[in-house]
Design a protein around this motif. Structure first.
Motif, short mmCIF file in Angstrom:
data_model
loop_
_atom_site.label_atom_id
_atom_site.label_comp_id
_atom_site.label_asym_id
_atom_site.label_seq_id
_atom_site.Cartn_x
_atom_site.Cartn_y
_atom_site.Cartn_z
N ALA A 184 36.37 -15.80 -32.96
CA ALA A 184 35.73 -15.98 -31.65
C ALA A 184 36.56 -16.90 -30.76
O ALA A 184 36.78 -16.60 -29.58
CB ALA A 184 34.32 -16.55 -31.83
N MET A 185 37.03 -18.00 -31.31
CA MET A 185 37.82 -18.94 -30.50
C MET A 185 39.18 -18.35 -30.15
O MET A 185 39.74 -18.62 -29.08
CB MET A 185 37.97 -20.26 -31.24
CG MET A 185 36.63 -20.96 -31.45
SD MET A 185 36.76 -22.63 -32.10
CE MET A 185 37.33 -23.51 -30.65
N SER A 186 39.72 -17.51 -31.03
CA SER A 186 40.97 -16.82 -30.72
C SER A 186 40.75 -15.81 -29.60
O SER A 186 41.59 -15.67 -28.70
CB SER A 186 41.51 -16.11 -31.97
OG SER A 186 41.78 -17.03 -33.00
N TYR A 187 39.62 -15.11 -29.65
CA TYR A 187 39.30 -14.16 -28.58
C TYR A 187 39.13 -14.89 -27.24
O TYR A 187 39.49 -14.36 -26.18
CB TYR A 187 38.02 -13.40 -28.91
CG TYR A 187 38.21 -12.26 -29.89
CD1 TYR A 187 39.49 -11.80 -30.20
CD2 TYR A 187 37.13 -11.64 -30.50
CE1 TYR A 187 39.67 -10.76 -31.10
CE2 TYR A 187 37.29 -10.59 -31.39
CZ TYR A 187 38.58 -10.16 -31.69
OH TYR A 187 38.75 -9.12 -32.56
N ASN A 188 38.57 -16.09 -27.28
CA ASN A 188 38.44 -16.88 -26.06
C ASN A 188 39.81 -17.17 -25.47
O ASN A 188 40.02 -17.09 -24.25
CB ASN A 188 37.70 -18.18 -26.37
CG ASN A 188 37.30 -18.93 -25.11
OD1 ASN A 188 36.87 -18.34 -24.13
ND2 ASN A 188 37.46 -20.24 -25.13
N GLN A 189 40.77 -17.51 -26.34
CA GLN A 189 42.15 -17.75 -25.89
C GLN A 189 42.79 -16.47 -25.37
O GLN A 189 43.56 -16.48 -24.41
CB GLN A 189 42.99 -18.32 -27.04
CG GLN A 189 42.65 -19.75 -27.42
CD GLN A 189 43.17 -20.76 -26.42
OE1 GLN A 189 43.93 -20.44 -25.53
NE2 GLN A 189 42.75 -22.00 -26.56
N VAL A 190 42.48 -15.34 -26.03
CA VAL A 190 43.02 -14.04 -25.59
C VAL A 190 42.55 -13.75 -24.16
O VAL A 190 43.35 -13.35 -23.30
CB VAL A 190 42.56 -12.92 -26.53
CG1 VAL A 190 42.84 -11.54 -25.91
CG2 VAL A 190 43.28 -13.02 -27.88
N SER A 191 41.25 -13.94 -23.91
CA SER A 191 40.71 -13.66 -22.56
C SER A 191 41.33 -14.58 -21.52
O SER A 191 41.66 -14.14 -20.42
CB SER A 191 39.18 -13.80 -22.57
OG SER A 191 38.81 -15.14 -22.85
N TYR A 192 41.52 -15.85 -21.90
CA TYR A 192 42.14 -16.79 -20.97
C TYR A 192 43.58 -16.39 -20.67
O TYR A 192 44.04 -16.46 -19.52
CB TYR A 192 42.09 -18.20 -21.56
CG TYR A 192 42.76 -19.25 -20.70
CD1 TYR A 192 42.13 -19.77 -19.58
CD2 TYR A 192 44.04 -19.71 -21.02
CE1 TYR A 192 42.75 -20.73 -18.79
CE2 TYR A 192 44.67 -20.66 -20.23
CZ TYR A 192 44.02 -21.17 -19.13
OH TYR A 192 44.65 -22.10 -18.35
N SER A 193 44.30 -15.95 -21.70
CA SER A 193 45.69 -15.54 -21.52
C SER A 193 45.79 -14.31 -20.63
O SER A 193 46.65 -14.23 -19.74
CB SER A 193 46.34 -15.26 -22.88
OG SER A 193 46.27 -16.38 -23.72
N ILE A 194 44.92 -13.34 -20.88
CA ILE A 194 44.93 -12.12 -20.06
C ILE A 194 44.58 -12.45 -18.62
O ILE A 194 45.17 -11.91 -17.68
CB ILE A 194 43.96 -11.08 -20.65
CG1 ILE A 194 44.52 -10.55 -21.98
CG2 ILE A 194 43.74 -9.92 -19.68
CD1 ILE A 194 43.62 -9.58 -22.70
#
Length: 417
Positions: free
Chosen positions: A142-152
């Motif tokens: 979940a926290m990795s996905y949060n970083q993914v969304s921020y990066s995108i």
């Protein structure tokens, strides 16, 4: 059967969270890019641009403790949905205002402050609700996905905003953002925030008493206090990179502005790649040991920023070197921060999580501007090589001391029990 259904809901929550965060991140990235260009094109003033940044940071830092109280006192789902609805309605109100009175810098400052304040409630409530949404076993993903969304959002926002700015009006930017946030609102409304929630009796107490109790609870969590100190030290010292890198590239090495933009943007690529890696691998067995080694690597990268100042490189080699350096710096930033966040999520009790994250939000948000001001003054008065090398060494010593084995444990199982 019941556990299987629960796992299915957790998985649905996880992917809904990813899509919601991605849409809102891209929407805000598009809006923020358009706002930045608008302020600079209308005023031509760096001070006006900096003022908008203050309106974006200060209200969030001030509102975060209250947001933490609200997240612990009321339903986290209601707080998340209500805050997202508030942001959506605020954009709609700005659109109406723009049609009636036209677009203005004062309107931008006002809406930025509103977004920042409401965003604190949304961010703190969402952060404190993650274990309830997906369970502790899926926190890393979940926290990795949060970083993914921020990066995108960091990559896609400016890219889409740049394409739109020359062809459409600011009203279209506002419509795009309103639609993005409305879709995110609809997605968040479908999520089950109580899936893994621990039922606790909410005490009737004043806001001030509740906040004091949150501070008292935090003071009794030495591991969380230590990790918070590590995070604050990293935020402070690494602000030298955000301030000093552009200074070195432009003033010392004469790198063209288009290349400077690419170098700065390459960090988002590193974040995206490493976030995808963490989201696809199994849970880290020793998260804090992993975070410590990643932070050490970041310190080495900071020192490496000075290499082209010691050794003469061609313009092409300088460009490639700094692009790779920023990719690595941001990638290891994810590897350092994500495990620390996972451990903090796991060791804080559900009834205090909102207030603790409110405190963390205030301190973390506030530390960046403080570091930027201090390092900005230092780069005007000292040799950049000395600043980067000293920053690297000081942070290395801080991390070594704060994360020594006798101070914190490195075992994974103690953090998920």
């Amino acid at each position: 059967m019941l556990e299987e259904r629960k796992n299915q809901k957790a998985t649905r929550n996880l992917y809904t969270f990813l899509v919601s965060k991605m849409i809102s991140s891209v929407g805000f990235g598009v809006f923020n890019f358009g706002i930045s260009l608008y302020i600079l094109s209308v005023t031509g003033s760096a001070l006006s641009f900096a003022t908008n940044i203050v309106f974006n940071v200060l209200p969030r830092a001030l509102a975060a403790p209250l947001a933490g109280y609200v997240a612990d006192r009321f339903s986290k789902k209601r707080v998340v949905v209500a805050s997202m609805a508030g942001i959506t309605v605020s954009v709609a109100a700005l659109i109406v205002y723009t049609f009636m009175f036209g677009f203005s810098v004062s309107a931008i400052y006002t809406i930025t402050a509103i977004f920042s304040t409401i965003g604190a409630f949304n961010g703190v409530a969402f952060s404190s609700a993650l274990p309830n949404l997906v369970g502790k076993q899926r926190l890393q993903k979940a926290m990795s996905y949060n970083q993914v969304s921020y990066s995108i959002g960091s990559i896609g926002g400016p890219a889409i905003g740049g394409m739109m700015f020359g062809f459409v009006s600011m009203k279209v930017f506002l419509f795009a953002m309103m639609i993005a946030y409305f879709i995110a609102l609809c997605l968040e409304a479908t999520m089950d925030f109580a899936l893994y929630e621990t039922k606790v009796k909410v005490k009737k107490e004043s806001v001030l008493t509740s906040m004091k109790e949150g501070l008292h609870y935090l003071s009794g969590k030495p591991l969380v206090k230590t990790l918070l100190m590590v995070t604050l030290c990293m935020n402070f010292f690494f602000s030298a990179v955000s301030v000093g890198l552009v200074f070195v590239l432009v003033q010392k090495l004469g790198v063209p502005s288009n290349q400077v933009g690419l170098i700065e943007g390459s960090g988002a690529v590193g974040m995206l790649v490493m976030s995808l890696y963490l989201s696809s691998r199994s849970d880290l067995r020793s998260p804090l040991y992993f975070a410590k080694k990643s932070a050490f690597t970041m310190c080495i990268i900071v020192a490496c920023i000075t290499l082209p100042l010691f050794f003469s490189l061609s313009s092409l080699h300088t460009f490639i070197f700094y692009m790779l350096l920023m990719v690595l710096f941001s990638a290891f930033g994810v590897l350092a921060n994500t495990p620390i966040g996972i451990v903090i999520q796991n060791v804080i009790d559900d009834e205090y999580r909102g207030r603790v994250f409110g405190i963390i939000e205030t301190l973390s948000v506030g530390m960046g501007p403080i570091g930027s001001v201090i390092f900005g003054a230092l780069f005007d008065r000292m040799d950049a090589k000395v600043i980067f090398i000293c920053t690297s060494l000081f942070l290395l010593l801080c991390i070594t001391w704060l994360m020594r084995p006798s101070k914190i444990g490195y075992d994974h199982d103690e953090f998920i029990s």
